[in-house]
Design an enzyme around this catalytic site. Structure first.
Site, PDB file in Angstrom:
ATOM      1  CG  HIS A 214      -0.321  -0.037   2.538  1.00  9.53           C
ATOM      2  ND1 HIS A 214      -0.867  -0.698   3.610  1.00  9.53           N
ATOM      3  CD2 HIS A 214       0.812   0.546   2.999  1.00  9.53           C
ATOM      4  CE1 HIS A 214      -0.082  -0.512   4.675  1.00  9.53           C
ATOM      5  NE2 HIS A 214       0.943   0.243   4.318  1.00  9.53           N
TER       6      HIS A 214
ATOM      7  CG  HIS B  89       8.282  -1.437   3.849  1.00 14.62           C
ATOM      8  ND1 HIS B  89       7.363  -2.455   3.975  1.00 14.62           N
ATOM      9  CD2 HIS B  89       7.612  -0.302   4.182  1.00 14.62           C
ATOM     10  CE1 HIS B  89       6.188  -1.954   4.355  1.00 14.62           C
ATOM     11  NE2 HIS B  89       6.315  -0.645   4.511  1.00 14.62           N
TER      12      HIS B  89
ATOM     13  CG  HIS C  91       0.367   4.239   7.724  1.00  9.54           C
ATOM     14  ND1 HIS C  91      -0.690   3.758   6.984  1.00  9.54           N
ATOM     15  CD2 HIS C  91       1.391   3.384   7.480  1.00  9.54           C
ATOM     16  CE1 HIS C  91      -0.321   2.666   6.325  1.00  9.54           C
ATOM     17  NE2 HIS C  91       0.929   2.418   6.611  1.00  9.54           N
TER      18      HIS C  91
ATOM     19  CD  GLU D 218       2.876  -1.666   6.310  1.00 11.21           C
ATOM     20  OE1 GLU D 218       2.673  -0.496   6.636  1.00 11.21           O
ATOM     21  OE2 GLU D 218       3.200  -1.992   5.147  1.00 11.21           O
TER      22      GLU D 218
HETATM   23  C1  DHB Z   1       6.247   3.502   2.428  1.00  6.45           C
HETATM   24  C2  DHB Z   1       5.701   2.233   2.612  1.00  6.45           C
HETATM   25  C3  DHB Z   1       4.613   2.036   3.470  1.00  6.45           C
HETATM   26  O1  DHB Z   1       4.051   0.819   3.725  1.00  6.45           O
HETATM   27  C4  DHB Z   1       4.053   3.105   4.109  1.00  6.45           C
HETATM   28  O2  DHB Z   1       2.965   2.893   4.866  1.00  6.45           O
HETATM   29  C5  DHB Z   1       4.580   4.382   3.943  1.00  6.45           C
HETATM   30  C6  DHB Z   1       5.676   4.571   3.100  1.00  6.45           C
HETATM   31  C7  DHB Z   1       7.386   3.756   1.519  1.00  6.45           C
HETATM   32  O3  DHB Z   1       8.076   2.806   1.106  1.00  6.45           O
HETATM   33  O4  DHB Z   1       7.605   4.909   1.143  1.00  6.45           O
HETATM   34 FE    FE Z   2       2.389   1.095   5.519  1.00  6.60          FE
END
Ligand code: DHB
Ligand code: FE
Length: 283
Positions: free
Chosen positions: A12, A194, A59, A241
């Site tokens: 997302h 990530h 978030h 996540e």
């Molecule tokens: C990014 C990824 C995410 O899951 C998020 O919630 C906010 C930013 C990113 O990689 O920029």
């Molecule tokens: Fe996220």
């Protein structure tokens, strides 16, 4: 009776939405990602649900960090698109499915999942970007109503993967017991690996991601057995996540068929993936 027709797992990342909003999907950076979505989008467009149950995390946009429910569910008639600092995304507001929400709350509380209920909720990129992945050109309205299901993945202690999988099983039973003809899709959002901050910012773990992408279909119990620390170590502080994919998988039948998947690095700081499964129903 209501039935689950498909499940979609998708990252997302906010900039995936921004790329669509600013007509950059053909740019060299973005084209490979969006090309990877195409077969899934065509299949989903041919199999439209009435309602999407979208498992996502806020978030700290609608829910600030003074009050963090582990699990929540939206019960509203409609949900506005959150302003995350650059103005709301130029996408339609999200129509709710309050009757289905009320049924799910009742069934889930009776099963021991004491969800927080959101009667008003601005939905952030965690929910609107997956909707755009499903439907890139909604026009004035999204093609289906939505029940948002919220999971805390941003503040320790996040729920265990096993609890998320069990919640998904309960959501699946609750959907299938809804006494109306309704086609339902279930979305699990976020991931893949990530980490946005700290010493390991920028972490990507393709080996873990590939394992997860396979196992979510046929060995979800293996993924549900991983600990919170396993997820954070292997997939990063934000990669946890992925436990929301287990809610989606838990809701689906044991018998599913993979329609399409795609994996692309990077989208912003994230390993982005999509996996689409058709629900074949209980044996
Ligand atoms: C990014 C990824 C995410 O899951 C998020 O919630 C906010 C930013 C990113 O990689 O920029
Ligand atoms: Fe996220």
């Amino acid at each position: 009776m209501a039935e689950i027709i498909w499940g979609l797992a998708t990252s997302h990342v906010p900039s995936i939405g921004a790329a669509m909003d600013h007509h950059k999907t053909d740019d060299p950076y973005w084209k490979p990602l969006f090309d990877g979505y195409s077969p899934a989008r065509a299949w989903m467009a041919a199999h439209p649900p009435d309602v999407a149950v979208i498992v996502y995390n806020d978030h700290a946009n609608a829910v600030d960090l003074d009050l963090v429910p582990t699990f929540g569910i939206g019960t509203a008639e409609s949900y506005d698109v959150a302003d995350e600092g650059w103005g709301p995304r130029p996408v339609p507001p999200v129509a709710g499915a309050p009757e289905l929400s009320a049924h799910l709350v009742g069934e889930l509380v009776d099963e021991g999942f004491d969800l927080a209920t959101f009667h008003r909720l601005d939905v952030d990129h965690g929910l609107t970007v997956p909707l755009s992945v499903y439907c890139p050109d909604p026009g004035d309205a999204w093609p289906c109503a939505v029940v948002p299901v919220l999971v805390n993945v941003i503040q320790y202690p996040q729920p265990t993967a096993a609890r998320c999988y069990a919640l998904g099983k309960a959501i699946g039973r609750a959907i299938r017991s809804y006494p109306r003809e309704l086609k339902v899709a279930v979305f699990g959002t976020g991931g893949m690996s990530h980490q946005l901050a700290g010493a390991r910012a920028g972490l990507i773990n393709p080996e873990f991601d590939r394992m997860f992408l396979q196992a979510i279909e046929s060995e979800p119990e293996k993924l549900a057995a991983l600990s919170r620390d396993d997820y954070i170590r292997e997939a990063g502080t934000e990669g946890i996540e992925l436990i929301m994919w287990l809610v989606m998988r838990g809701a689906m039948s044991d018998r599913i068929a993979r329609v399409h998947d795609t994996y692309h690095v990077p989208a912003s700081n994230t390993a982005a993936a999509l996996a689409l499964f058709e629900d074949l129903g209980e044996a």
